[in-house]
Design a protein around this motif. Structure first.
Motif, PDB file in Angstrom:
ATOM      1  N   ILE A 112       2.199   2.942  -2.345  1.00 57.06           N
ATOM      2  CA  ILE A 112       1.821   3.917  -3.369  1.00 57.06           C
ATOM      3  C   ILE A 112       0.610   4.724  -2.907  1.00 57.06           C
ATOM      4  N   LEU A 113      -0.267   4.089  -2.083  1.00 56.61           N
ATOM      5  CA  LEU A 113      -1.409   4.814  -1.524  1.00 56.61           C
ATOM      6  C   LEU A 113      -0.947   5.842  -0.497  1.00 56.61           C
ATOM      7  N   LEU A 157       0.817  -1.218   0.000  1.00 59.43           N
ATOM      8  CA  LEU A 157       0.000   0.000   0.000  1.00 59.43           C
ATOM      9  C   LEU A 157       0.848   1.264   0.000  1.00 59.43           C
ATOM     10  N   THR A 170      -7.082   1.966 -10.366  1.00 62.66           N
ATOM     11  CA  THR A 170      -7.327   1.171  -9.156  1.00 62.66           C
ATOM     12  C   THR A 170      -6.859   1.913  -7.910  1.00 62.66           C
ATOM     13  N   GLU A 171      -5.688   2.537  -7.989  1.00 61.94           N
ATOM     14  CA  GLU A 171      -5.146   3.282  -6.849  1.00 61.94           C
ATOM     15  C   GLU A 171      -5.986   4.515  -6.547  1.00 61.94           C
ATOM     16  N   LEU A 214      -1.283   8.152 -10.905  1.00 58.87           N
ATOM     17  CA  LEU A 214      -1.716   6.931 -10.245  1.00 58.87           C
ATOM     18  C   LEU A 214      -2.636   6.142 -11.164  1.00 58.87           C
ATOM     19  N   SER A 215      -2.673   4.834 -10.973  1.00 58.58           N
ATOM     20  CA  SER A 215      -3.567   4.000 -11.774  1.00 58.58           C
ATOM     21  C   SER A 215      -5.018   4.203 -11.328  1.00 58.58           C
ATOM     22  N   GLY A 274      -9.106   3.343  -4.834  1.00 55.90           N
ATOM     23  CA  GLY A 274      -8.845   2.984  -3.440  1.00 55.90           C
ATOM     24  C   GLY A 274      -8.780   4.203  -2.540  1.00 55.90           C
TER      25      GLY A 274
END
Length: 444
Positions: free
Chosen positions: A350-351, A348, A408-409, A405-406, A412
């Motif tokens: 990258i989050l 996590l 998905t990220e 960021l992707s 999230g």
């Protein structure tokens, strides 16, 4: 705990303390890995990403410096956002930074220390041994934090200056041995590639702003906070650029084959296996220093949220002798132990970067609001020249990096913010209903 009191924190932090925390947090585990990862993306032009991120953080640092002189209270970025935009924004920024950034980052650093130590002590690969190791590290920093920020800062300063001195020695020898062919690039890299590399580098620069979270414990905070933070940020940018030039200049294309430990490989190249072992020890000290600073400072964010009433008041209780938020410190130590023991947080990271960028954007917007609404600031205000230009540059650059960021990220992070918003509304609803419930009980 009955004799604990909610009291004023002691003002014991000077400019050197702020500079130390900025250097300690920012020069952490990231810089030991990122030179190789950035080189994979940008090749010989990698230094451009450092310069780009350096400009962003210098602009951001100057904006933070001005805001910190306007709001010299404990809590750092959370307090700036809460004062500018109200309790909902304050709750989101406090919770997002405390749990979405600080807790996960500390858990990552605990595991990083265990991984480094495991290279010499393989038993730390076992879960039971790691949990024991985490407990010792958390016990040391918790005890120092409870005894007071002055004792904690002495410990952090020793770790920080050991780390910085060792890295400067390594960089000095590295710069004397560089090959110009390794640092000269032809043409300008694709802008999208700079964005991709910058998203990685942002993680290395993150965290220095936590040094502002102890405003309530600074001597003359309207001067100490801005000066200490700006000096620290300049130091971080300079050291990062020099480290990368040394690594790339000596190793060149062999960086592609040494992505896991580029600084250790640089030390081995310069001083053989002895250099490799020394940089391994320095890397452990670097991570421990960063962890200690983050742990020390983030419990003040929890304390500030409790003082302002957006989090349970129990976290605002201070130790009767040392005047420190003892319950907040113990709670976060237990939480760190539980999360670090699972190891799942490592995916996590990258989050952590995305959450941090969101909060940075909130502070920049607070910077603009304070400037527009406060037409007559006092003479002691640290007001930067060209503030609107610097703030706009930092805002646009961070938004652009955020959207690297992707999907998905981004989803999230969005769901996490939505969950926090729902929790805030439930707490607010309970608080509104509580007086009527108490009245009904009293009437019975």
């Amino acid at each position: 705990m009955a004799d604990l009191e909610t009291n004023k924190l002691k003002r014991e932090v000077g400019i050197l303390g702020v500079v130390t925390n900025v250097l300690s947090i920012s020069i952490g585990s990231g810089i030991f890995l990122l030179p190789a990862l950035v080189f994979v993306i940008l090749g010989n032009g990698s230094i451009l990403a450092y310069i780009f991120c350096g400009f962003i953080f210098l602009a951001l640092g100057l904006c933070f410096a001005e805001v910190s002189s306007r709001v010299p209270d404990t809590g750092g970025m959370y307090v700036y956002i809460e004062r500018a935009f109200g309790p909902l924004a304050g709750f989101l920024s406090n919770s997002l930074y405390l749990f979405g950034v600080g807790v996960l980052a500390c858990a990552a650093l605990l595991n990083a220390m265990a991984d480094i130590a495991a290279s010499s002590f393989p038993v730390l690969g076992e879960l039971w041994a790691r949990i024991g190791f985490f407990s010792v590290i958390l016990g040391i920093i918790s005890l120092l934090s409870i005894r007071g920020i002055k004792d904690s800062m002495i410990f952090v300063k020793i770790l920080t200056f050991t780390k910085v001195l060792a890295m400067l020695v390594l960089v000095t020898f590295g710069l004397s041995a560089i090959s110009l062919d390794n640092i000269i690039w032809k043409g300008f890299p694709e802008f999208s590639k700079i964005g991709e590399a910058s998203l990685l580098l942002i993680f290395a620069f993150l965290g220095g702003e936590l040094a502002l979270s102890v405003g309530g414990e600074m001597k003359n905070p309207k001067r100490t906070a801005p000066l200490g933070f700006v000096i620290g940020i300049f130091g971080v940018v300079l050291i990062f650029c020099l480290i990368h030039l040394a690594v790339q200049g000596v190793l060149g294309q062999t960086l592609l084959e040494n992505q896991e430990a580029p600084l250790a490989e640089l030390a081995k190249n310069l001083a053989g296996n002895t250099g490799f072992l020394l940089i391994l020890i320095v890397s452990f000290i670097a991570v421990w220093s960063t962890f200690s600073s983050i742990f020390l400072l983030k419990n003040r964010i929890l304390y500030a949220g409790a003082v302002d009433g957006i989090l349970p008041k129990v976290f605002a209780k201070l130790h009767p002798k040392y005047g420190t938020p003892v319950i907040a410190i113990v709670f976060l130590a237990i939480l760190e132990l539980l999360i670090a023991g699972t190891g799942s947080f490592r995916y996590l990271l990258i989050l952590v970067t995305g959450n941090s960028i969101l909060i940075y954007l909130g502070v920049i917007l607070a910077f603009f609001k304070f400037r527009l609404t406060d037409k007559n600031p006092g003479p002691e205000l640290f007001k930067i020249k060209g503030g609107y230009f610097l703030g706009t540059f930092a805002l646009i650059a961070l938004v652009w990096i955020f959207f690297q960021l992707s999907q998905t990220e981004l989803l999230g992070i969005g769901l996490f913010v939505l969950m926090l918003s729902i929790i805030y509304q439930l707490i607010a609803f309970y608080k509104r209903k509580k007086p009527s419930i108490n009245q009904q009980i009293t009437s019975l």
